[in-house]
Design a protein around this motif. Sequence first.
Motif, mmCIF file in Angstrom:
data_model
loop_
_atom_site.group_PDB
_atom_site.id
_atom_site.type_symbol
_atom_site.label_atom_id
_atom_site.label_comp_id
_atom_site.label_asym_id
_atom_site.label_seq_id
_atom_site.Cartn_x
_atom_site.Cartn_y
_atom_site.Cartn_z
ATOM 1 N N TRP A 1 -11.130 2.166 -29.887
ATOM 2 C CA TRP A 1 -11.527 2.036 -28.500
ATOM 3 C C TRP A 1 -10.461 1.299 -27.701
ATOM 4 O O TRP A 1 -10.114 1.687 -26.586
ATOM 5 N N GLU A 2 -9.963 0.268 -28.266
ATOM 6 C CA GLU A 2 -8.936 -0.490 -27.544
ATOM 7 C C GLU A 2 -7.746 0.386 -27.232
ATOM 8 O O GLU A 2 -7.128 0.275 -26.183
ATOM 9 N N GLY B 1 -19.663 3.161 -22.143
ATOM 10 C CA GLY B 1 -19.314 2.605 -23.448
ATOM 11 C C GLY B 1 -20.415 2.739 -24.462
ATOM 12 O O GLY B 1 -20.162 3.016 -25.641
ATOM 13 N N SER C 1 -19.573 -17.020 -17.456
ATOM 14 C CA SER C 1 -20.628 -16.807 -18.434
ATOM 15 C C SER C 1 -20.584 -17.884 -19.498
ATOM 16 O O SER C 1 -21.026 -17.687 -20.619
ATOM 17 N N LYS D 1 -20.129 4.573 -27.915
ATOM 18 C CA LYS D 1 -20.316 3.817 -29.151
ATOM 19 C C LYS D 1 -21.235 4.578 -30.105
ATOM 20 O O LYS D 1 -20.932 4.736 -31.298
ATOM 21 N N CYS E 1 -15.223 -5.485 -22.911
ATOM 22 C CA CYS E 1 -15.493 -4.119 -22.453
ATOM 23 C C CYS E 1 -15.595 -3.150 -23.607
ATOM 24 O O CYS E 1 -16.101 -2.044 -23.446
ATOM 25 N N ASN E 2 -15.134 -3.539 -24.720
ATOM 26 C CA ASN E 2 -15.169 -2.646 -25.863
ATOM 27 C C ASN E 2 -16.609 -2.519 -26.338
ATOM 28 O O ASN E 2 -17.212 -3.501 -26.750
ATOM 29 N N PRO E 3 -17.154 -1.320 -26.299
ATOM 30 C CA PRO E 3 -18.562 -1.190 -26.653
ATOM 31 C C PRO E 3 -18.822 -1.512 -28.119
ATOM 32 O O PRO E 3 -19.955 -1.794 -28.495
ATOM 33 N N PHE E 4 -17.799 -1.493 -28.892
ATOM 34 C CA PHE E 4 -18.004 -1.784 -30.298
ATOM 35 C C PHE E 4 -17.984 -3.272 -30.596
ATOM 36 O O PHE E 4 -18.136 -3.687 -31.729
ATOM 37 N N ASN F 1 -19.696 -6.718 -30.146
ATOM 38 C CA ASN F 1 -20.950 -7.335 -29.735
ATOM 39 C C ASN F 1 -20.689 -8.737 -29.247
ATOM 40 O O ASN F 1 -20.069 -9.530 -29.944
ATOM 41 N N LEU G 1 -24.491 -15.752 -14.767
ATOM 42 C CA LEU G 1 -24.852 -17.031 -15.389
ATOM 43 C C LEU G 1 -26.305 -17.072 -15.846
ATOM 44 O O LEU G 1 -27.136 -16.471 -15.180
ATOM 45 N N GLN H 1 -12.089 -9.794 -32.917
ATOM 46 C CA GLN H 1 -11.168 -9.247 -33.899
ATOM 47 C C GLN H 1 -10.255 -8.209 -33.294
ATOM 48 O O GLN H 1 -9.826 -7.286 -33.951
ATOM 49 N N SER H 2 -9.989 -8.378 -32.068
ATOM 50 C CA SER H 2 -9.178 -7.365 -31.408
ATOM 51 C C SER H 2 -7.705 -7.624 -31.625
ATOM 52 O O SER H 2 -7.229 -8.747 -31.517
ATOM 53 N N LYS I 1 -9.134 0.342 -19.417
ATOM 54 C CA LYS I 1 -9.933 -0.836 -19.724
ATOM 55 C C LYS I 1 -11.122 -0.976 -18.797
ATOM 56 O O LYS I 1 -11.379 -2.039 -18.250
ATOM 57 N N ASP J 1 -11.190 -7.558 -21.585
ATOM 58 C CA ASP J 1 -10.965 -6.267 -22.223
ATOM 59 C C ASP J 1 -11.712 -6.174 -23.542
ATOM 60 O O ASP J 1 -12.270 -5.133 -23.887
ATOM 61 N N VAL J 2 -11.709 -7.260 -24.262
ATOM 62 C CA VAL J 2 -12.437 -7.248 -25.529
ATOM 63 C C VAL J 2 -13.914 -7.039 -25.273
ATOM 64 O O VAL J 2 -14.594 -6.282 -25.962
#
Lengths: 139, 815
Positions: free
Chosen positions: B343-344, B322, A76, B326, A112-115, A117, B815, A123-124, B350, A109-110
């Motif tokens: 969440w983490e 998610g 990506s 959220k 995947c965190n819905p929070f 964006n 992509l 900031q994980s 994961k 993993d970051v």
Amino acid sequence: MAVCIAVIAKQNYPLYIRSVPTQNELKFHYTVHTSLDVVEEKISAVGKSLGDQRELYLGLLYPTEDYKVYGYVTNSKVKFVIVVDSSNTSLRDNEIRSMFRKLHNSFTDVMCNPFHNPGDPIQSKTFDGIVSGMMVQTG
Amino acid sequence: MESLTLSDVEQKYYSELFIYCDTDNTKKVASNGRVLDLFRAAQLPSEVVLQITELCGATRLGYFGRSQFYIALKLIAIAQSGLPLRVESLNSVKDLPLPRFAVGKNEAEVRHTALYQDTDSQGMYPASGTAVIPRPPGRGYQNKKGPPSSTSLPVHEVVQPLAPTIESQPEPTSPVVSPHQSPPTSPHPWRKHKRQHSGGNADRQQVVAATGAVWTQFREPQTGPVSGDGMWSSHSPPLPSQESWVSFTADTPPSITLPAAHPSSVQESTTIRTVASAATTNEIQRQSSGYDDPWKITDEQRQYYINQFKTIQPDLTGFIPGSAAKEFFTKSKLPILELSHIWELSDFDKDGALTLDEFCAAFHLVVARKNGYDLPEKLPESLMPKLIDLDDSAEVPEPTADVGYSGSPVEVTPNKSPSMPSLNQAWPEMNQSNEQWETFSERSSSSQTLTQFDSNIAPADPDTAIVHPVAIRMTPSKIHMQEMELKRTSSDHNPTSPLLAKPPELSEEAKLPASMKFVAANTVGDGYSSSDSFTSDQEPITRQRSQSGTSPEALKVVAPPPPPPRPHPSHSRSSSLDMNRTFTAASATGQPQPSTTAYPPAVPPRPLPTQTSASHTGHRVEAEAVPGSVAVLTTTSPQQIPQQPNFADFSQFQAFAASEQPSSLPEVDKHCEAGQVDKTSEGAGPLRTVKSDGQADERPSTTVNSAKGSSGPLAPPPKPVRRRLKSEDELRPEDEQHGPQKSNVIAAVLATQPSIPRSLGKDKKAIQASIRRNKETNTVLARLNSELQQQLKDLLEERISLEVQLEQLRPFSHL
């Protein structure tokens, strides 16, 4: 052990950049920025062969007298850049690859965190932890 | 305003508060003064307070009537638990904890709640109530100014003690303590308190919890005011614990005050407790108990979480995506960064979605955070989702289940109780142990599968010589193998009872060194058949595969020991196998006697031992005929050769034999006709041949070669032929050489073979023919099975490779 690790977004702005604390951290930022050109070049070059999956690991982007810069780009167009001290010759290519793999996994993993964006600075804490593990242990 | 239904506890609590605020005794409370202080003490943002006042209609009325006041209190409780403020939630929210108020007001409330807990109300209520109430405010102020850290610690500590005792109580919200400040060092104090509390009383805890703030205040002043506290628990039971606390917490001065407070408070608190109700105490306890083991989720809480889960995802085994999570957690008004951290922590695998366990953990963390507790750096053990398969040892312990749910927390908590810091250490240990358990169980299960195979083999498909001997072979026990053989044979050839008898005979044969090879070969054949049989069952197949890998080894292992297993499991190869079958058939007939009668495979006991080869019934479809044996067969051909499926080669033999000396005829005959074994020498011959078949593999004697030469034209299947040859050759030499040997052989053969009474020549023939056909079919099917297995494997590999390619190609879509 890396001296500086950076994550750059698709639009070429940094999502995360962290260096070993030195007097002149700015030079790392500059190095990373200039390495982006090399990354772009490599991407476009490989892009010709669209059939093949492009290799994510870009390898050594360019060596300076002090440092070596390695690049890795995801599908990506998120780029990871690792700056390594040239004097640290013990680092092999495989190790760099594994570092990128770990970075990529943490980055996923970051994401995947819905929070989180996409496009926001990362900031994980877990990501920080992983990066710290890779940085040169100073002192 | 909509009607508000309050539980008894709530009712009492609210009425207390109302009385507290209603200083004018006018049955309605002004919008300022105590009410505002009270609301402020609830530690809610001012806009929330405004919203609450609006919702409850006080703004409309200009004052807080009793009902408005109650509604407001309930809304405060709702807001404190992190739920959106809605009028409908007033009655819909279940298990809502009592609203918590910070120091000052809290004390009053806390006391009330504490009183609630304490069922012994002692008429001092009114007095104490009033007495107490005024005090807290003062103290509250003190607290606020007092050393926050120290007070907070004690508060926490106090809370801690309560919590443990309350244990059973769910703890939806943090104890009052939170208002003071987020307990930075909460873990430690918790720990200590926990220990202290081991003997704590439930009631106390509630009091403690509620009066967390109060305590801090008390603490400062010192034990003196403690008497004012009264809230404490007036229970005597708590006292002892208090003592323990005191002594225990030598290092925690604050805690000392608590005990002191208790005694004094006992007098007063009892009065205040009037309103005590189990529910409230439960709630409070719940709150505090949650923090004993700071992250333990009580049952009530869990139930609440599950209900919330259902609102998003009705299927309890499903995931919450998610995005939905959220939205849900954003309602809690926590900063995004903290939500992200939560969440983490809670998304254990994961995968961007929350399972029920993960959701509960996340919710619990949100609740904790809202109550002021700092988020842990790592997911606490009690919040870890219970994962079944322990394959990722790198992660935090998976097997730890939620405390509320399984008994494991019991084990966990002891580990954790010592100290929060030790949690991390405990986790790895737990993990390891769990992992060990997991692996152990896996191992054991796998071993079980092996054994199960054994048992399954027999009853397996009777039509196919499935009998996954792999497992059997694993057990080198001869007896076992014999049993398997028996089963197998019985399954394979139901009609042929001789088979059953065969195993024992075979076992005897096995004793002979020669037979060992045979058995080995058979086992190999068995392996094939077993693997074939697996096609019908994927699992066994896979297992078999793994086992088959070992089976060859097993076979080898087995081989040395006298391989009783019937060689015939798969007569794929050697004619001798067929022979065995016939032998078994013969033996099945029940005559292990060397009386020669039996041995079905033996040349038919035709009264004409000397057939000149002609009449091979040629049923030896299998070209296992050994050329040499042909010659032999010729002698035996005349008879029951056709009966033996394996005796196809005999026919060949016979053909050859025609030209050959029928010296071996008798033997051939035996082969040919399982059932028809003359008790005469023919029988002996066949017996010998049979026996030699059994041993066939082992003796590639030169005679065989010669026999082969003669049987050249026949070109039977190599192995069976070989066997036959051997057998034939063996037979021949045996015949020629050792009478006694022959007799021995015969005896052995007979023993091994199911003695088929030749009397029923025709029947025997028919049986033998059918046997032979069955065997042939079996072998063919066995081969087919193995081939299909192989194809299946190849296809699976292809599929896997294709999937991998697909995965590689997939990222491009982004992509």
